[in-house]
Design a protein around this motif. Sequence first.
Motif, PDB file in Angstrom:
ATOM      1  N   MET A   1       0.828  -1.205   0.000  1.00  0.00           N
ATOM      2  CA  MET A   1       0.000   0.000   0.000  1.00  0.00           C
ATOM      3  C   MET A   1       0.866   1.260   0.000  1.00  0.00           C
ATOM      4  O   MET A   1       0.416   2.320  -0.383  1.00  0.00           O
ATOM      5  N   GLN A   2       2.109   1.145   0.461  1.00  0.00           N
ATOM      6  CA  GLN A   2       2.984   2.303   0.641  1.00  0.00           C
ATOM      7  C   GLN A   2       4.118   2.297  -0.377  1.00  0.00           C
ATOM      8  O   GLN A   2       4.993   1.436  -0.319  1.00  0.00           O
ATOM      9  N   CYS A  12      10.821   3.417 -10.405  1.00  0.00           N
ATOM     10  CA  CYS A  12       9.816   2.580  -9.746  1.00  0.00           C
ATOM     11  C   CYS A  12       8.572   2.578 -10.628  1.00  0.00           C
ATOM     12  O   CYS A  12       7.902   3.600 -10.767  1.00  0.00           O
ATOM     13  N   ARG A  13       8.326   1.425 -11.277  1.00  0.00           N
ATOM     14  CA  ARG A  13       7.114   1.281 -12.087  1.00  0.00           C
ATOM     15  C   ARG A  13       5.971   0.957 -11.147  1.00  0.00           C
ATOM     16  O   ARG A  13       6.054   0.023 -10.346  1.00  0.00           O
ATOM     17  N   VAL A  14       4.900   1.735 -11.225  1.00  0.00           N
ATOM     18  CA  VAL A  14       3.762   1.574 -10.320  1.00  0.00           C
ATOM     19  C   VAL A  14       2.543   1.121 -11.113  1.00  0.00           C
ATOM     20  O   VAL A  14       2.131   1.789 -12.063  1.00  0.00           O
ATOM     21  N   VAL A  15       2.003  -0.040 -10.712  1.00  0.00           N
ATOM     22  CA  VAL A  15       0.725  -0.494 -11.249  1.00  0.00           C
ATOM     23  C   VAL A  15      -0.260  -0.359 -10.095  1.00  0.00           C
ATOM     24  O   VAL A  15      -0.235  -1.160  -9.154  1.00  0.00           O
ATOM     25  N   PRO A  16      -1.096   0.706 -10.128  1.00  0.00           N
ATOM     26  CA  PRO A  16      -1.988   0.958  -8.997  1.00  0.00           C
ATOM     27  C   PRO A  16      -2.987  -0.173  -8.795  1.00  0.00           C
ATOM     28  O   PRO A  16      -3.418  -0.816  -9.755  1.00  0.00           O
ATOM     29  N   CYS A  19      -6.648  -1.350  -2.084  1.00  0.00           N
ATOM     30  CA  CYS A  19      -6.006  -2.480  -2.762  1.00  0.00           C
ATOM     31  C   CYS A  19      -4.503  -2.249  -2.871  1.00  0.00           C
ATOM     32  O   CYS A  19      -4.046  -1.119  -2.982  1.00  0.00           O
ATOM     33  N   GLU A  20      -3.760  -3.347  -2.848  1.00  0.00           N
ATOM     34  CA  GLU A  20      -2.310  -3.254  -2.973  1.00  0.00           C
ATOM     35  C   GLU A  20      -1.922  -2.865  -4.391  1.00  0.00           C
ATOM     36  O   GLU A  20      -2.548  -3.310  -5.358  1.00  0.00           O
ATOM     37  N   SER A  21      -0.893  -2.061  -4.505  1.00  0.00           N
ATOM     38  CA  SER A  21      -0.305  -1.731  -5.799  1.00  0.00           C
ATOM     39  C   SER A  21       0.923  -2.616  -5.999  1.00  0.00           C
ATOM     40  O   SER A  21       1.447  -3.193  -5.048  1.00  0.00           O
ATOM     41  N   THR A  22       1.377  -2.716  -7.245  1.00  0.00           N
ATOM     42  CA  THR A  22       2.590  -3.462  -7.554  1.00  0.00           C
ATOM     43  C   THR A  22       3.671  -2.457  -7.934  1.00  0.00           C
ATOM     44  O   THR A  22       3.448  -1.571  -8.760  1.00  0.00           O
ATOM     45  N   PHE A  23       4.841  -2.598  -7.304  1.00  0.00           N
ATOM     46  CA  PHE A  23       5.964  -1.681  -7.518  1.00  0.00           C
ATOM     47  C   PHE A  23       7.149  -2.488  -8.034  1.00  0.00           C
ATOM     48  O   PHE A  23       7.524  -3.486  -7.420  1.00  0.00           O
ATOM     49  N   THR A  24       7.733  -2.054  -9.152  1.00  0.00           N
ATOM     50  CA  THR A  24       8.953  -2.678  -9.665  1.00  0.00           C
ATOM     51  C   THR A  24      10.058  -1.629  -9.614  1.00  0.00           C
ATOM     52  O   THR A  24      10.018  -0.640 -10.352  1.00  0.00           O
ATOM     53  N   PRO A  52       0.891   1.357 -16.372  1.00  0.00           N
ATOM     54  CA  PRO A  52       1.629   1.831 -15.205  1.00  0.00           C
ATOM     55  C   PRO A  52       2.197   3.226 -15.448  1.00  0.00           C
ATOM     56  O   PRO A  52       2.218   3.705 -16.575  1.00  0.00           O
ATOM     57  N   TYR A  53       2.662   3.847 -14.356  1.00  0.00           N
ATOM     58  CA  TYR A  53       3.426   5.085 -14.453  1.00  0.00           C
ATOM     59  C   TYR A  53       4.703   4.856 -13.657  1.00  0.00           C
ATOM     60  O   TYR A  53       4.845   3.848 -12.964  1.00  0.00           O
ATOM     61  N   TYR A  54       5.647   5.771 -13.789  1.00  0.00           N
ATOM     62  CA  TYR A  54       6.951   5.615 -13.128  1.00  0.00           C
ATOM     63  C   TYR A  54       7.236   6.814 -12.220  1.00  0.00           C
ATOM     64  O   TYR A  54       6.923   7.949 -12.584  1.00  0.00           O
ATOM     65  N   THR A  55       7.837   6.533 -11.065  1.00  0.00           N
ATOM     66  CA  THR A  55       8.446   7.575 -10.246  1.00  0.00           C
ATOM     67  C   THR A  55       9.950   7.331 -10.321  1.00  0.00           C
ATOM     68  O   THR A  55      10.402   6.182 -10.341  1.00  0.00           O
TER      69      THR A  55
END
Length: 193
Positions: free
Chosen positions: A48-49, A83-87, A93-98, A165-168
């Motif tokens: 979540m974070q 960090c690729r973020v798939v909300p 709900c949990e997001s997926t972070f790569t 996804p979007y990226y930070t």
Amino acid sequence: MLKAVGQVLFSSGLQNPKYTAEEKKQGQDYEIRSYQAAKWMSTTLSGMQADAAMSTGFRRLFNYIQGNNQNKVKVDMTAPVTCRVVPGAGPACESTFTVSFYVPEEHQANPPAPNDQEVFVETRKEFTTYVRTYGGFSNENMKQEELLKLLESLKRDGVEFVDKPYYTVGYDSPFKLTNRRNEVWVLKKEEEQ
């Protein structure tokens, strides 16, 4: 002389992935970059974070570059850390972070295999992304604010983009106190990665 001092104080001096940037149009508050195909060392987490996932992911990848790989070699740090973020599907709900490090040029052809099963080599094909750059010590709120500003700008300009996804993206060590560089990336439509 002043330029050299500025480069020492204000540039990371780290290898970056290769890209070309389109010339900005008047009033455009974002960049359009096309990145070359390249290998990245990555790890994926759910949660979540975003900041907690980023911290855990960074630690795994840092261990890899410090020699936790099958060749037991130290690998140079590069920039940026993406960090690729798939909300997640909803607010609870949990997001997926790569979390990913760019593999330095000298290892692009054959990166040392990771020992950690949660770390893997990711081959990114060429992609085009819209980039909004901002300074300071970034946090989850800033990332969301900057992402929303980028999305508003893209909608204003009638640009087609992929909403997830979007990226930070971060370029600086936590010890760098001034002139910090952070970005949010949104992929150009038909460029899913």
